[in-house]
Design a protein around this motif. Structure first.
Motif, short mmCIF file in Angstrom:
data_model
loop_
_atom_site.label_atom_id
_atom_site.label_comp_id
_atom_site.label_asym_id
_atom_site.label_seq_id
_atom_site.Cartn_x
_atom_site.Cartn_y
_atom_site.Cartn_z
N ILE A 1 0.84 -1.20 0.00
CA ILE A 1 0.00 0.00 0.00
C ILE A 1 0.87 1.25 0.00
O ILE A 1 1.89 1.32 0.70
N GLN A 2 0.45 2.23 -0.78
CA GLN A 2 0.97 3.60 -0.70
C GLN A 2 -0.22 4.52 -0.50
O GLN A 2 -1.25 4.35 -1.15
N HIS A 3 -0.09 5.51 0.41
CA HIS A 3 -1.22 6.37 0.77
C HIS A 3 -0.72 7.75 1.16
O HIS A 3 0.22 7.88 1.94
N CYS B 1 4.34 4.36 2.70
CA CYS B 1 4.35 3.09 1.99
C CYS B 1 4.62 1.96 2.97
O CYS B 1 5.40 2.11 3.93
N GLY B 2 4.00 0.82 2.74
CA GLY B 2 4.21 -0.31 3.60
C GLY B 2 3.91 -1.60 2.88
O GLY B 2 3.18 -1.65 1.89
N ILE B 3 4.51 -2.69 3.40
CA ILE B 3 4.26 -4.05 2.91
C ILE B 3 3.92 -4.93 4.10
O ILE B 3 4.67 -4.98 5.08
N GLY B 4 2.77 -5.59 4.04
CA GLY B 4 2.35 -6.48 5.11
C GLY B 4 2.28 -7.91 4.61
O GLY B 4 1.81 -8.16 3.50
N GLY C 1 -3.71 -7.19 11.28
CA GLY C 1 -3.53 -8.63 11.26
C GLY C 1 -2.37 -9.13 10.43
O GLY C 1 -2.11 -10.33 10.38
N LEU C 2 -1.64 -8.22 9.80
CA LEU C 2 -0.50 -8.60 8.97
C LEU C 2 0.82 -8.26 9.66
O LEU C 2 0.88 -7.36 10.50
N GLU C 3 1.86 -8.96 9.29
CA GLU C 3 3.21 -8.66 9.77
C GLU C 3 3.82 -7.60 8.87
O GLU C 3 3.98 -7.81 7.66
N MET C 4 4.17 -6.45 9.46
CA MET C 4 4.77 -5.37 8.67
C MET C 4 6.24 -5.69 8.39
O MET C 4 7.00 -6.01 9.30
N LEU C 5 6.63 -5.59 7.14
CA LEU C 5 8.02 -5.83 6.77
C LEU C 5 8.82 -4.54 6.96
O LEU C 5 8.30 -3.44 6.78
N PRO C 6 10.10 -4.67 7.34
CA PRO C 6 10.91 -3.47 7.53
C PRO C 6 11.16 -2.76 6.20
O PRO C 6 11.23 -3.42 5.17
N PRO C 7 11.22 -1.41 6.23
CA PRO C 7 11.29 -0.54 7.39
C PRO C 7 9.95 -0.09 7.96
O PRO C 7 9.88 0.88 8.71
#
Length: 263
Positions: free
Chosen positions: A189-191, A257-260, A229-235
């Motif tokens: 996701i990017q927001h 931005c994030g990746i779960g 409910g998701l594991e956030m990946l670094p950073p």
């Protein structure tokens, strides 16, 4: 105003369109005077907005490569926009030519461009659907795109959710997508964030009220809810530039931005 009233119903060159403004910011040619006018207004307020667009694009492509290198071979790109190379399917298929992409957008203009530009591209299927109708997205991704949700999938939602107002139930839509994802899947996701310069927020909001480009800048804690409910990946959930190499400078328009990962 509901998105059904704001959604584009055909080619309208006199009204700015988010996908075409983004295409303009990336240096593409698939945009109209209205899109360039809005883009130029954004650049007047924050001249580094073009850098933000490029940072976000590079984050998207980096996330796709990471997913492919982790063994994911299925991608659902929601809000794919007008194709511009390198595209999601090109990056994924560099890692494994068998990778498939459901390239989804709600804009008939984007859909028309995608069908024209991606004709003959193996493994990528343009689909006309709206994130506000997640069940339809899931069904069409299965039936038209060949996505098997019993296997890991990368669901990519970059530059989309800030165009979905709270009364259009963005959290419920993303939760439905999360529920359908198999373990090992990734949500990207990017927001646009309220960390954005206030003058830019005010200017961009007033210029786009009631249009498909209307923006809801959300604070970081509300953006984090999409990854419940998701594991956030670094950073973690950070500005796009912090995902990229090269010590890139922050911009006035802050896109988090994030990746779960679903375990």
């Amino acid at each position: 105003m509901s998105e059904l009233n704001r959604a584009p119903v055909g080619v309208d060159p006199f009204r700015p369109n988010a996908a075409r403004v983004y295409n303009y910011m990336l240096g593409g040619k698939d945009n109209y005077d209205a899109d360039r006018a809005l883009g130029d207004k954004m650049l007047e307020v924050a001249p580094d907005t073009r850098e933000t667009a490029w940072h976000s694009r590079k984050f998207l492509l980096q996330a796709v490569r990471r997913a492919a290198e982790d063994g994911i071979r299925q991608f659902v790109d929601i809000g794919a926009g007008i194709p511009i190379s390198p595209n999601v399917h090109e990056v994924a298929q560099e890692v494994d030519p068998s990778a498939i992409v459901a390239s989804i957008d709600y804009d008939p203009v984007v859909y028309a461009h995608s069908n024209a530009l991606l004709t003959g591209a193996p493994g990528v299927t343009p689909i006309l659907a709206d994130i506000r109708e997640p069940d339809k997205i899931l069904e069409l991704a299965r039936t038209e795109g060949g996505i098997d949700f019993a296997l890991p999938v990368a669901v990519v939602i970059v530059g989309v959710l800030h165009f979905v107002m709270d009364d259009e139930k963005p959290y419920e839509a993303v939760a439905r997508l999360r529920d359908a994802m198999a373990p090992g899947s990734l949500l990207v996701i990017q927001h646009a964030s309220t960390n954005t310069h206030p003058f830019f927020q005010n200017a961009s909001t007033s210029d786009t009220v009631g249009s498909p480009s209307q923006v809801d800048f959300r604070p970081p804690e509300r953006i984090e809810r999409f990854f419940e409910g998701l594991e956030m990946l670094p950073p973690g959930l950070v500005p796009a530039n912090e995902w990229l190499e090269g010590n890139l400078q922050p911009t006035r328009l802050v896109a988090l931005c994030g990746i779960g990962r679903k375990n």
